[in-house]
Design a protein around this motif. Structure first.
Motif, PDB file in Angstrom:
ATOM      1  N   UNK A   1      17.876  73.086 -22.618  1.00  0.00           N
ATOM      2  CA  UNK A   1      18.153  72.523 -21.305  1.00  0.00           C
ATOM      3  C   UNK A   1      18.189  70.993 -21.370  1.00  0.00           C
ATOM      4  N   UNK A   2      17.286  70.414 -22.124  1.00  0.00           N
ATOM      5  CA  UNK A   2      17.247  68.959 -22.246  1.00  0.00           C
ATOM      6  C   UNK A   2      18.506  68.451 -22.933  1.00  0.00           C
ATOM      7  N   UNK A   3      19.000  69.218 -23.884  1.00  0.00           N
ATOM      8  CA  UNK A   3      20.224  68.808 -24.581  1.00  0.00           C
ATOM      9  C   UNK A   3      21.415  68.755 -23.622  1.00  0.00           C
ATOM     10  N   UNK A   4      21.448  69.667 -22.653  1.00  0.00           N
ATOM     11  CA  UNK A   4      22.535  69.664 -21.683  1.00  0.00           C
ATOM     12  C   UNK A   4      22.469  68.430 -20.779  1.00  0.00           C
ATOM     13  N   UNK A   5      21.262  68.080 -20.359  1.00  0.00           N
ATOM     14  CA  UNK A   5      21.080  66.896 -19.516  1.00  0.00           C
ATOM     15  C   UNK A   5      21.475  65.640 -20.294  1.00  0.00           C
ATOM     16  N   UNK A   6      21.047  65.567 -21.562  1.00  0.00           N
ATOM     17  CA  UNK A   6      21.417  64.425 -22.389  1.00  0.00           C
ATOM     18  C   UNK A   6      22.927  64.357 -22.578  1.00  0.00           C
ATOM     19  N   UNK A   7      23.551  65.485 -22.798  1.00  0.00           N
ATOM     20  CA  UNK A   7      25.010  65.524 -22.971  1.00  0.00           C
ATOM     21  C   UNK A   7      25.734  65.091 -21.703  1.00  0.00           C
ATOM     22  N   UNK A   8      25.255  65.556 -20.566  1.00  0.00           N
ATOM     23  CA  UNK A   8      25.872  65.179 -19.295  1.00  0.00           C
ATOM     24  C   UNK A   8      25.718  63.671 -19.060  1.00  0.00           C
ATOM     25  N   UNK A   9      24.539  63.136 -19.361  1.00  0.00           N
ATOM     26  CA  UNK A   9      24.323  61.695 -19.183  1.00  0.00           C
ATOM     27  C   UNK A   9      25.208  60.874 -20.121  1.00  0.00           C
ATOM     28  N   UNK A  10      25.369  61.319 -21.353  1.00  0.00           N
ATOM     29  CA  UNK A  10      26.228  60.602 -22.288  1.00  0.00           C
ATOM     30  C   UNK A  10      27.694  60.680 -21.880  1.00  0.00           C
ATOM     31  N   UNK A  11      28.133  61.840 -21.371  1.00  0.00           N
ATOM     32  CA  UNK A  11      29.511  61.958 -20.888  1.00  0.00           C
ATOM     33  C   UNK A  11      29.723  61.066 -19.666  1.00  0.00           C
ATOM     34  N   UNK A  12      28.737  61.028 -18.768  1.00  0.00           N
ATOM     35  CA  UNK A  12      28.818  60.150 -17.606  1.00  0.00           C
ATOM     36  C   UNK A  12      28.908  58.688 -18.034  1.00  0.00           C
ATOM     37  N   UNK A  13      28.104  58.310 -19.006  1.00  0.00           N
ATOM     38  CA  UNK A  13      28.141  56.931 -19.518  1.00  0.00           C
ATOM     39  C   UNK A  13      29.498  56.620 -20.148  1.00  0.00           C
ATOM     40  N   UNK A  53      21.087  54.981 -22.914  1.00  0.00           N
ATOM     41  CA  UNK A  53      19.780  54.776 -23.545  1.00  0.00           C
ATOM     42  C   UNK A  53      18.749  55.780 -23.024  1.00  0.00           C
ATOM     43  N   UNK A  54      18.816  56.073 -21.737  1.00  0.00           N
ATOM     44  CA  UNK A  54      17.909  57.085 -21.184  1.00  0.00           C
ATOM     45  C   UNK A  54      18.228  58.452 -21.782  1.00  0.00           C
ATOM     46  N   UNK A  55      19.519  58.739 -21.964  1.00  0.00           N
ATOM     47  CA  UNK A  55      19.926  60.036 -22.502  1.00  0.00           C
ATOM     48  C   UNK A  55      19.436  60.250 -23.928  1.00  0.00           C
ATOM     49  N   UNK A  56      19.385  59.181 -24.706  1.00  0.00           N
ATOM     50  CA  UNK A  56      18.934  59.355 -26.091  1.00  0.00           C
ATOM     51  C   UNK A  56      17.430  59.139 -26.247  1.00  0.00           C
TER      52      UNK A  56
END
Length: 140
Positions: A1-13, A53-56
Protein backbone atom coordinates in the motif's frame (compact mmCIF):
# COMPACT_ATOMS: atom_id res chain seq x y z
CA UNK A 1 0.00 0.00 0.00
CA UNK A 2 2.83 2.39 0.82
CA UNK A 3 4.42 1.69 -2.54
CA UNK A 4 1.21 2.78 -4.28
CA UNK A 5 1.11 6.06 -2.35
CA UNK A 6 4.78 6.68 -3.15
CA UNK A 7 4.15 5.92 -6.82
CA UNK A 8 1.16 8.24 -6.95
CA UNK A 9 3.16 11.03 -5.30
CA UNK A 10 6.05 10.58 -7.73
CA UNK A 11 3.68 10.59 -10.73
CA UNK A 12 2.03 13.74 -9.36
CA UNK A 13 5.45 15.37 -8.96
CA UNK A 14 6.39 14.39 -12.51
CA UNK A 15 3.17 15.86 -13.89
CA UNK A 16 3.76 19.12 -12.01
CA UNK A 17 7.31 19.30 -13.34
CA UNK A 18 6.16 18.73 -16.93
CA UNK A 19 3.41 21.34 -16.68
CA UNK A 20 5.71 23.94 -15.15
CA UNK A 21 8.48 23.17 -17.67
CA UNK A 22 6.06 23.81 -20.53
CA UNK A 23 4.97 27.05 -18.87
CA UNK A 24 8.56 28.11 -18.29
CA UNK A 25 9.57 27.46 -21.89
CA UNK A 26 6.59 29.22 -23.45
CA UNK A 27 7.41 32.65 -22.02
CA UNK A 28 8.86 35.13 -24.47
CA UNK A 29 11.87 37.10 -23.36
CA UNK A 30 10.05 40.28 -24.30
CA UNK A 31 7.18 39.63 -21.91
CA UNK A 32 6.75 42.25 -19.22
CA UNK A 33 8.04 41.10 -15.81
CA UNK A 34 9.22 37.77 -17.21
CA UNK A 35 11.73 37.28 -14.37
CA UNK A 36 9.01 37.42 -11.73
CA UNK A 37 6.77 35.11 -13.75
CA UNK A 38 9.57 32.58 -14.09
CA UNK A 39 10.29 32.73 -10.37
CA UNK A 40 6.59 32.12 -9.76
CA UNK A 41 6.63 29.07 -12.04
CA UNK A 42 9.73 27.79 -10.24
CA UNK A 43 7.53 27.61 -7.14
CA UNK A 44 5.66 24.79 -8.84
CA UNK A 45 8.98 23.01 -9.37
CA UNK A 46 9.68 23.48 -5.67
CA UNK A 47 6.36 21.94 -4.65
CA UNK A 48 6.93 19.02 -7.03
CA UNK A 49 10.38 18.41 -5.54
CA UNK A 50 8.97 18.54 -2.02
CA UNK A 51 6.29 15.99 -2.98
CA UNK A 52 8.95 13.76 -4.56
CA UNK A 53 11.17 13.99 -1.47
CA UNK A 54 8.24 13.04 0.75
CA UNK A 55 7.45 10.12 -1.57
CA UNK A 56 10.94 8.69 -1.27
CA UNK A 57 10.97 9.13 2.49
CA UNK A 58 13.31 12.11 2.84
CA UNK A 59 11.11 14.04 5.27
CA UNK A 60 13.84 16.17 6.84
CA UNK A 61 15.24 17.20 3.47
CA UNK A 62 11.70 18.00 2.25
CA UNK A 63 11.13 20.18 5.33
CA UNK A 64 14.40 22.04 4.83
CA UNK A 65 13.61 22.55 1.15
CA UNK A 66 10.09 23.71 2.06
CA UNK A 67 11.53 26.37 4.37
CA UNK A 68 14.49 27.52 2.24
CA UNK A 69 12.88 27.65 -1.23
CA UNK A 70 10.70 30.74 -0.56
CA UNK A 71 13.65 32.58 0.96
CA UNK A 72 15.78 31.86 -2.09
CA UNK A 73 13.04 32.91 -4.51
CA UNK A 74 12.52 36.13 -2.56
CA UNK A 75 16.27 36.83 -2.55
CA UNK A 76 16.46 36.40 -6.34
CA UNK A 77 13.43 38.62 -6.93
CA UNK A 78 14.70 41.25 -4.50
CA UNK A 79 18.16 41.31 -6.09
CA UNK A 80 16.63 41.73 -9.54
CA UNK A 81 14.36 44.51 -8.25
CA UNK A 82 17.19 46.41 -6.59
CA UNK A 83 19.75 46.18 -9.39
CA UNK A 84 18.19 45.45 -12.78
CA UNK A 85 14.43 46.09 -12.90
CA UNK A 86 14.48 49.51 -14.55
CA UNK A 87 10.96 49.02 -15.92
CA UNK A 88 9.23 48.76 -12.52
CA UNK A 89 11.65 50.25 -9.98
CA UNK A 90 11.33 54.04 -10.01
CA UNK A 91 14.59 54.43 -8.11
CA UNK A 92 16.51 52.92 -11.02
CA UNK A 93 14.78 54.97 -13.70
CA UNK A 94 16.24 58.29 -12.61
CA UNK A 95 19.74 57.23 -11.72
CA UNK A 96 22.36 59.94 -11.81
CA UNK A 97 25.87 58.78 -12.41
CA UNK A 98 27.99 59.39 -9.34
CA UNK A 99 31.51 59.93 -10.59
CA UNK A 100 34.38 60.73 -8.30
CA UNK A 101 36.14 63.75 -9.80
CA UNK A 102 39.44 62.75 -8.18
CA UNK A 103 39.52 59.30 -9.77
CA UNK A 104 41.56 59.46 -12.99
CA UNK A 105 39.98 56.29 -14.43
CA UNK A 106 36.28 57.18 -14.26
CA UNK A 107 34.70 60.19 -15.96
CA UNK A 108 31.10 61.21 -16.48
CA UNK A 109 29.56 60.72 -19.89
CA UNK A 110 29.09 64.47 -20.37
CA UNK A 111 32.76 65.17 -19.61
CA UNK A 112 33.95 62.52 -22.08
CA UNK A 113 31.64 63.84 -24.79
CA UNK A 114 32.84 67.41 -24.18
CA UNK A 115 36.49 66.31 -24.39
CA UNK A 116 35.83 64.38 -27.60
CA UNK A 117 34.13 67.35 -29.24
CA UNK A 118 37.00 69.65 -28.21
CA UNK A 119 39.58 67.22 -29.59
CA UNK A 120 37.75 66.76 -32.88
CA UNK A 121 37.66 70.53 -33.41
CA UNK A 122 41.37 70.96 -32.58
CA UNK A 123 42.72 68.12 -34.66
CA UNK A 124 43.22 68.50 -38.34
CA UNK A 125 43.70 65.73 -40.86
CA UNK A 126 47.50 66.07 -40.95
CA UNK A 127 47.86 66.03 -37.15
CA UNK A 128 46.06 62.73 -36.69
CA UNK A 129 48.10 59.58 -36.36
CA UNK A 130 47.55 56.27 -38.02
CA UNK A 131 48.37 52.74 -37.02
CA UNK A 132 49.90 50.37 -39.51
CA UNK A 133 50.73 46.72 -39.29
CA UNK A 134 53.87 45.02 -40.41
CA UNK A 135 53.53 41.66 -42.01
CA UNK A 136 56.36 39.25 -41.21
CA UNK A 137 56.79 36.14 -43.27
CA UNK A 138 58.87 33.33 -41.93
CA UNK A 139 60.82 31.06 -44.20
CA UNK A 140 59.59 27.52 -44.07
Amino acid sequence: MIEYVQSILLVLAAILIIISAIGLLTFDKGTKNVVYARIHIMGIFDVACIIALIAIGQYLLAGIYFILAPFIAHAIANAYWKKEDIENNLDLQNVEEDVDENNPFFHSKEKVQALESEDSEKLKADEKFSVTTLEIKEDE
